[in-house]
Design a protein around this motif. Structure first.
Motif, PDB file in Angstrom:
ATOM      1  N   LEU A  29      45.115  56.672  52.637  1.00 14.98           N
ATOM      2  CA  LEU A  29      44.857  55.715  50.639  1.00 14.98           C
ATOM      3  C   LEU A  29      45.634  54.200  51.796  1.00 14.98           C
ATOM      4  CD1 LEU A  29      47.269  57.433  48.890  1.00 14.98           C
ATOM      5  CD2 LEU A  29      44.801  57.681  48.535  1.00 14.98           C
ATOM      6  N   PHE A  30      46.215  54.982  52.538  1.00 16.60           N
ATOM      7  CA  PHE A  30      47.304  52.163  52.675  1.00 16.60           C
ATOM      8  C   PHE A  30      45.771  52.006  53.751  1.00 16.60           C
ATOM      9  CE2 PHE A  30      48.596  49.627  56.539  1.00 16.60           C
ATOM     10  CZ  PHE A  30      49.451  49.500  55.971  1.00 16.60           C
ATOM     11  N   ILE A  31      44.824  52.985  54.078  1.00 13.32           N
ATOM     12  CA  ILE A  31      43.741  51.859  55.089  1.00 13.32           C
ATOM     13  C   ILE A  31      42.910  51.864  54.131  1.00 13.32           C
ATOM     14  CG2 ILE A  31      41.980  52.674  56.828  1.00 13.32           C
ATOM     15  CD1 ILE A  31      43.531  54.160  58.620  1.00 13.32           C
ATOM     16  N   VAL A  32      42.793  52.680  53.134  1.00 12.90           N
ATOM     17  CA  VAL A  32      40.863  52.765  52.059  1.00 12.90           C
ATOM     18  C   VAL A  32      41.700  51.298  51.235  1.00 12.90           C
ATOM     19  CG1 VAL A  32      40.050  53.709  50.022  1.00 12.90           C
ATOM     20  CG2 VAL A  32      40.296  54.395  51.890  1.00 12.90           C
ATOM     21  N   PHE A  33      42.347  51.459  50.696  1.00 19.03           N
ATOM     22  CA  PHE A  33      43.006  50.243  50.201  1.00 19.03           C
ATOM     23  C   PHE A  33      43.290  49.037  50.720  1.00 19.03           C
ATOM     24  CE2 PHE A  33      46.001  53.430  46.895  1.00 19.03           C
ATOM     25  CZ  PHE A  33      44.630  53.969  46.281  1.00 19.03           C
ATOM     26  N   LEU A  34      43.999  48.921  51.639  1.00 17.85           N
ATOM     27  CA  LEU A  34      44.212  47.809  52.299  1.00 17.85           C
ATOM     28  C   LEU A  34      42.155  46.675  52.524  1.00 17.85           C
ATOM     29  CD1 LEU A  34      45.655  45.480  54.233  1.00 17.85           C
ATOM     30  CD2 LEU A  34      45.409  47.317  56.410  1.00 17.85           C
ATOM     31  N   ILE A  35      41.657  47.478  52.807  1.00 24.29           N
ATOM     32  CA  ILE A  35      40.272  47.202  52.999  1.00 24.29           C
ATOM     33  C   ILE A  35      39.379  46.560  52.075  1.00 24.29           C
ATOM     34  CG2 ILE A  35      37.706  48.361  53.947  1.00 24.29           C
ATOM     35  CD1 ILE A  35      38.589  49.987  56.075  1.00 24.29           C
ATOM     36  N   ILE A  36      39.424  47.704  51.050  1.00 19.60           N
ATOM     37  CA  ILE A  36      39.386  47.071  49.325  1.00 19.60           C
ATOM     38  C   ILE A  36      39.539  45.637  49.030  1.00 19.60           C
ATOM     39  CG2 ILE A  36      39.232  47.522  47.264  1.00 19.60           C
ATOM     40  CD1 ILE A  36      38.802  50.513  47.541  1.00 19.60           C
ATOM     41  N   HIS A  37      41.508  45.634  49.168  1.00 21.05           N
ATOM     42  CA  HIS A  37      42.032  44.042  48.973  1.00 21.05           C
ATOM     43  C   HIS A  37      41.627  43.188  50.011  1.00 21.05           C
ATOM     44  CE1 HIS A  37      45.252  41.137  48.155  1.00 21.05           C
ATOM     45  NE2 HIS A  37      46.028  41.586  49.432  1.00 21.05           N
ATOM     46  N   ILE A  38      41.599  43.969  51.615  1.00 14.71           N
ATOM     47  CA  ILE A  38      40.896  42.563  52.664  1.00 14.71           C
ATOM     48  C   ILE A  38      39.701  41.768  51.562  1.00 14.71           C
ATOM     49  CG2 ILE A  38      39.911  41.603  54.515  1.00 14.71           C
ATOM     50  CD1 ILE A  38      42.259  44.091  55.705  1.00 14.71           C
ATOM     51  N   LEU A  41      40.150  39.802  48.180  1.00 15.78           N
ATOM     52  CA  LEU A  41      40.897  38.657  48.613  1.00 15.78           C
ATOM     53  C   LEU A  41      39.720  37.837  49.967  1.00 15.78           C
ATOM     54  CD1 LEU A  41      43.520  37.663  47.966  1.00 15.78           C
ATOM     55  CD2 LEU A  41      44.191  37.786  50.020  1.00 15.78           C
ATOM     56  N   THR A  42      38.903  37.972  50.392  1.00 21.89           N
ATOM     57  CA  THR A  42      38.149  37.557  51.361  1.00 21.89           C
ATOM     58  C   THR A  42      36.630  36.717  50.831  1.00 21.89           C
ATOM     59  OG1 THR A  42      38.336  38.490  53.454  1.00 21.89           O
ATOM     60  CG2 THR A  42      36.527  37.147  53.362  1.00 21.89           C
ATOM     61  N   THR A  76      45.722  39.889  43.031  1.00 18.18           N
ATOM     62  CA  THR A  76      45.852  40.498  43.428  1.00 18.18           C
ATOM     63  C   THR A  76      46.154  40.817  44.701  1.00 18.18           C
ATOM     64  OG1 THR A  76      44.382  42.204  45.086  1.00 18.18           O
ATOM     65  CG2 THR A  76      44.286  39.536  44.975  1.00 18.18           C
ATOM     66  N   SER A  77      46.997  39.276  45.257  1.00 21.53           N
ATOM     67  CA  SER A  77      48.390  38.830  46.196  1.00 21.53           C
ATOM     68  C   SER A  77      49.249  39.475  45.544  1.00 21.53           C
ATOM     69  CB  SER A  77      48.299  37.766  46.472  1.00 21.53           C
ATOM     70  OG  SER A  77      46.899  37.717  46.792  1.00 21.53           O
ATOM     71  N   ASN A  78      49.827  39.639  44.069  1.00 26.16           N
ATOM     72  CA  ASN A  78      50.711  39.928  43.398  1.00 26.16           C
ATOM     73  C   ASN A  78      51.135  41.202  43.551  1.00 26.16           C
ATOM     74  OD1 ASN A  78      52.924  39.638  42.149  1.00 26.16           O
ATOM     75  ND2 ASN A  78      52.118  40.227  40.338  1.00 26.16           N
ATOM     76  N   ILE A  79      50.377  42.310  42.918  1.00 26.26           N
ATOM     77  CA  ILE A  79      50.377  43.123  43.178  1.00 26.26           C
ATOM     78  C   ILE A  79      49.779  44.418  44.748  1.00 26.26           C
ATOM     79  CG2 ILE A  79      49.198  45.476  41.614  1.00 26.26           C
ATOM     80  CD1 ILE A  79      50.464  43.849  40.202  1.00 26.26           C
ATOM     81  N   VAL A  80      49.023  44.043  45.064  1.00 30.48           N
ATOM     82  CA  VAL A  80      48.470  45.189  45.990  1.00 30.48           C
ATOM     83  C   VAL A  80      49.186  45.154  47.511  1.00 30.48           C
ATOM     84  CG1 VAL A  80      46.343  45.900  47.595  1.00 30.48           C
ATOM     85  CG2 VAL A  80      46.357  44.548  45.509  1.00 30.48           C
ATOM     86  N   LEU A 286      37.538  43.077  43.133  1.00 33.31           N
ATOM     87  CA  LEU A 286      36.715  43.209  44.287  1.00 33.31           C
ATOM     88  C   LEU A 286      34.679  42.878  43.786  1.00 33.31           C
ATOM     89  CD1 LEU A 286      35.681  43.557  47.400  1.00 33.31           C
ATOM     90  CD2 LEU A 286      35.376  46.112  46.996  1.00 33.31           C
ATOM     91  N   VAL A 287      35.274  43.570  42.591  1.00 33.07           N
ATOM     92  CA  VAL A 287      33.770  43.548  41.700  1.00 33.07           C
ATOM     93  C   VAL A 287      33.633  42.316  41.662  1.00 33.07           C
ATOM     94  CG1 VAL A 287      32.317  44.778  39.965  1.00 33.07           C
ATOM     95  CG2 VAL A 287      33.577  46.407  41.841  1.00 33.07           C
ATOM     96  N   ASN A 288      34.070  41.411  40.344  1.00 34.57           N
ATOM     97  CA  ASN A 288      33.671  40.715  40.222  1.00 34.57           C
ATOM     98  C   ASN A 288      32.937  39.398  40.703  1.00 34.57           C
ATOM     99  OD1 ASN A 288      34.734  41.304  37.863  1.00 34.57           O
ATOM    100  ND2 ASN A 288      36.630  39.946  37.982  1.00 34.57           N
ATOM    101  N   PRO A 289      33.253  38.965  42.160  1.00 35.51           N
ATOM    102  CA  PRO A 289      32.588  38.095  42.934  1.00 35.51           C
ATOM    103  C   PRO A 289      31.396  38.710  43.409  1.00 35.51           C
ATOM    104  CG  PRO A 289      35.527  38.768  44.254  1.00 35.51           C
ATOM    105  CD  PRO A 289      34.520  39.631  42.795  1.00 35.51           C
ATOM    106  N   LEU A 290      31.587  40.320  43.731  1.00 34.98           N
ATOM    107  CA  LEU A 290      30.449  40.451  44.397  1.00 34.98           C
ATOM    108  C   LEU A 290      29.049  40.500  43.327  1.00 34.98           C
ATOM    109  CD1 LEU A 290      31.525  44.257  45.700  1.00 34.98           C
ATOM    110  CD2 LEU A 290      30.953  41.756  46.945  1.00 34.98           C
ATOM    111  N   ILE A 291      28.907  40.976  41.514  1.00 33.02           N
ATOM    112  CA  ILE A 291      28.465  40.641  40.524  1.00 33.02           C
ATOM    113  C   ILE A 291      27.959  38.694  40.637  1.00 33.02           C
ATOM    114  CG2 ILE A 291      28.626  40.266  38.506  1.00 33.02           C
ATOM    115  CD1 ILE A 291      30.462  43.232  38.672  1.00 33.02           C
ATOM    116  N   TYR A 292      29.115  38.219  40.984  1.00 32.80           N
ATOM    117  CA  TYR A 292      28.072  36.911  40.819  1.00 32.80           C
ATOM    118  C   TYR A 292      27.393  36.552  41.987  1.00 32.80           C
ATOM    119  CZ  TYR A 292      31.088  36.226  36.446  1.00 32.80           C
ATOM    120  OH  TYR A 292      31.496  35.922  34.825  1.00 32.80           O
TER     121      TYR A 292
END
Length: 309
Positions: A29-38, A41-42, A76-80, A286-292
């Motif tokens: 879970l840590f690895i998957v969530f960390l990758i999604i968060h990075i 954020l990026t 996301t920086s506040n929660i993740v 993550l999805v929002n910027p990818l959509i745009y």
């Protein structure tokens, strides 16, 4: 803990359980969530940077997109990061002051994002329904006023709730079965019930969350009506394409927000609540910027130019 009147012990910390029932999978879970968060954020930082530094993207639509990404960065920086820590340690304690401040940093970008999405729908309405007046209506000064108002209202409303939550006292229990501090579990743990907290929350929710959604719906009804009057198929397709990305983000954002706050699952369904919260706090940013970026030719073109430099 501190003691009041020698009989009642006041809490100074909460225990966040996080994903205690999934500790066998904590590394995964840590690895998957960390990758999604990075990635989230990026991608959001990239959108903000492109709009700031690329002159061709200095138009109202892209300015609103950059502000939307900025709200996701704060959110996301506040929660993740705290969620990742809870996964590793199997839950942990957080001071009440920090917990309430985390809610403030949760509510602030959430309210701002609702208002920004409504502002973006107004921008699309003017562009499609009043194209000849677009340049005079959506001036740079008007953009600044709209964006500043969204952030100011979001900050003010969240600060009011922050002050009200800060006035509460907590005597126990101290356990929150979640991975972040939200208003409902915090109020439920209070031993100094303050009806004004729930009243103010309900009063603020309608104009700041429900009304923007109603405004978005009404503007898109008008947009659809005008698009259907366009004689050429190519013109209709072009008009639809300018709105599809925003409409997709609106559906995703309000769908996840509504499932948690407006039509929440049963309070006993903690796993469902956490799953929906993960969608809202981890996947949506993550999805929002990818959509745009993936659906917008101009942003794709700018990214491709940088890649091939």
């Amino acid at each position: 803990m501190v003691t009041r009147n020698q009989t009642q012990t006041l809490l100074t910390e909460f225990l966040l359980l996080g994903f205690g029932d999934l500790q066998d999978f904590k590394i995964l879970l840590f690895i998957v969530f960390l990758i999604i968060h990075i990635m989230a954020l990026t991608s959001n930082i990239l959108v903000v940077a492109l709009v700031v530094f690329i002159r061709s993207l200095h138009s109202p639509m892209y300015i609103f997109i950059s502000q939307l990404s900025l709200s996701e960065i704060i959110f996301t920086s506040n929660i993740v990061p705290n969620m990742l820590w809870l996964i590793l340690v199997g839950g942990g304690k957080v001071s009440i002051a920090r917990c309430i401040f985390q809610f403030f940093l949760l509510a602030f970008p959430t309210v701002a994002q609702c208002l920004l999405l409504a502002s973006m729908s107004f921008d699309r309405y003017v562009a499609i329904c009043k194209p000849l007046h677009y340049a005079t209506i959506m001036t740079f000064g008007q953009q600044v006023r709209i964006v500043s108002s969204c952030w100011l209202v979001g900050f003010t409303a969240s600060f009011i709730l922050y002050v009200l939550l800060g006035s509460l006292q907590f005597c126990g229990p101290d356990t929150i079965n979640h991975f972040y501090c939200d208003i409902s579990p915090v109020v439920e743990l209070s031993c100094s019930k303050n009806p004004s907290v729930e009243l103010v929350t309900s009063v603020l929710c309608f104009p700041l969350v429900v009304c923007p959604f109603m405004f978005i719906t009404s503007t898109y009804i008008s947009i659809l009506h005008n698009i259907l009057k366009i004689p050429s198929t190519t013109g209709r397709q072009k008009a639809f394409s300018t709105c599809s990305s925003h409409l997709t983000v609106v559906c995703l954002y309000y769908g996840s927000l509504g499932s948690i706050y407006i039509f929440p699952p049963n309070k006993s369904s903690f796993n469902i609540t956490k799953g929906l919260s993960l969608l809202y706090t981890l996947v949506t940013p993550l999805v929002n910027p990818l959509i745009y970026s993936l659906r917008n030719q101009e942003i794709r073109g700018v990214i491709n130019t940088f890649i091939h430099l």
